[in-house]
Write a protein that holds these residues in place. Structure first.
Motif, short mmCIF file in Angstrom:
data_model
loop_
_atom_site.label_atom_id
_atom_site.label_comp_id
_atom_site.label_asym_id
_atom_site.label_seq_id
_atom_site.Cartn_x
_atom_site.Cartn_y
_atom_site.Cartn_z
N GLN A 1 0.84 -1.19 0.00
CA GLN A 1 0.00 0.00 0.00
C GLN A 1 0.88 1.24 0.00
O GLN A 1 2.07 1.18 0.28
N ILE A 2 0.25 2.41 -0.29
CA ILE A 2 1.01 3.64 -0.44
C ILE A 2 0.44 4.76 0.40
O ILE A 2 -0.77 4.82 0.64
N LEU A 3 1.34 5.65 0.87
CA LEU A 3 0.97 6.90 1.54
C LEU A 3 1.76 8.01 0.86
O LEU A 3 2.98 7.94 0.78
N THR A 4 1.06 9.04 0.35
CA THR A 4 1.74 10.18 -0.27
C THR A 4 0.80 11.36 -0.31
O THR A 4 -0.43 11.19 -0.34
N GLY A 5 1.37 12.55 -0.30
CA GLY A 5 0.56 13.76 -0.41
C GLY A 5 0.48 14.28 -1.83
O GLY A 5 -0.23 15.24 -2.09
N ARG A 6 1.19 13.65 -2.78
CA ARG A 6 1.18 14.10 -4.17
C ARG A 6 0.98 12.92 -5.11
O ARG A 6 1.87 12.56 -5.89
N PRO A 7 -0.18 12.26 -5.07
CA PRO A 7 -0.40 11.12 -5.98
C PRO A 7 -0.37 11.52 -7.45
O PRO A 7 -0.11 10.70 -8.31
#
Length: 278
Positions: A224-230
């Motif tokens: 899974q992913i966590l980012t503020g700029r997908p």
């Protein structure tokens, strides 16, 4: 006396949490979170997360510190003191490595972010320059070969070819990617992201520069992913581009990046269903 005053202020600040200090200063100036958001250009939900101490809702340590410092300047507090105190609080909460910190980085400063229309204009100029160079090269090196058929058909074909060099414009070849395919994340801009498995084990956490790639491990358990700029990521399965993970205005968290999960998102009626709500 000046040194004693500064020491008293530092002691007073550390008697309260960073969020409480910022909220108190904001209320003393009779400012709402909405007004702070307009002044700093920081999303209101991020300001609320800082005030409540919910740092995990922010897109990383660097963003949290930068947002808090901009918040502090707007309400008349020392940005250096607020930044230092927030850094200590995140260390105490085990978030010291939540995101590698970059010195002198202030994500809330709009002057450090080029307007999107400039990027599009630069891309258009680059495409025109490439087409012009190809036409010139053809005329100089191959004068016997026609450069046009009909009403400029060849030039149009070259322009189309240059546009297709952008990964975002690549269309699928027609075949459906395999659910066991290889997933590759490619940064189109500087972007921080974290990849982790179903048990929360970190597989990757860093800032990627434009052009950097990361291949999701094929044997990872529900990555899974966590980012503020997908929006700054191009995602491919076996070389085929799939829909973006999200937009610039919304942080995503716990979004699956295995081939099976990405294909399932593409088939869903609402492609933004997995994006964390505001």
């Amino acid at each position: 006396m000046a040194e004693e005053t500064n020491d008293d202020e530092n002691v007073e600040m550390h008697l309260h949490s960073t969020g409480a200090l910022l909220r108190q200063a904001r209320e003393q100036k009779n400012l709402s979170l909405e007004e702070i958001a307009k002044k700093t250009r920081i999303p209101q939900r991020h300001l609320a997360s800082i005030e409540s101490g919910d740092f995990e809702a922010l897109p990383g340590r660097t963003y949290a510190i930068g947002f808090a410092k901009s918040f502090a300047r707007t309400v008349g507090l020392s940005d250096a003191s607020i930044g230092s105190q927030l850094r200590d609080e995140m260390e105490e909460q085990g978030l010291g490595t939540y995101q590698p910190e970059m010195s002198e980085y202030d994500p809330a400063n709009p002057s450090s972010i080029p307007p999107r229309y400039l990027a599009w204009a630069a891309a258009g100029i680059g495409a025109l320059v490439l087409v012009g160079y190809l036409v010139w090269r053809t005329l100089v090196l191959n004068p016997d070969q026609p450069t046009q058929t009909g009403d400029g058909e060849s030039a149009t074909e070259m322009a189309t070819a240059s546009e297709n060099t952008n990964p975002q414009n690549i269309e699928n070849s027609g075949s459906t990617p395999s659910s066991d395919g290889t997933v590759v994340l490619t940064a189109t801009q500087n972007v921080w992201l974290k990849i982790y498995d179903a048990e929360g084990k970190r597989l990757f956490e860093n800032e990627m520069a434009a052009g950097d790639t990361f291949t999701v491990p094929a044997d990872a358990d529900n990555p899974q992913i966590l980012t503020g700029r997908p929006d700054a990521l191009t995602v491919t399965i076996d070389g085929q581009v799939v829909p973006q993970l999200g937009t610039a205005e919304r942080t995503i968290k716990d979004v699956g990046v295995s081939a099976a999960a990405l294909l399932a998102r593409g088939e869903a009626s609402d492609p933004a269903a997995d994006i964390t709500a505001d």
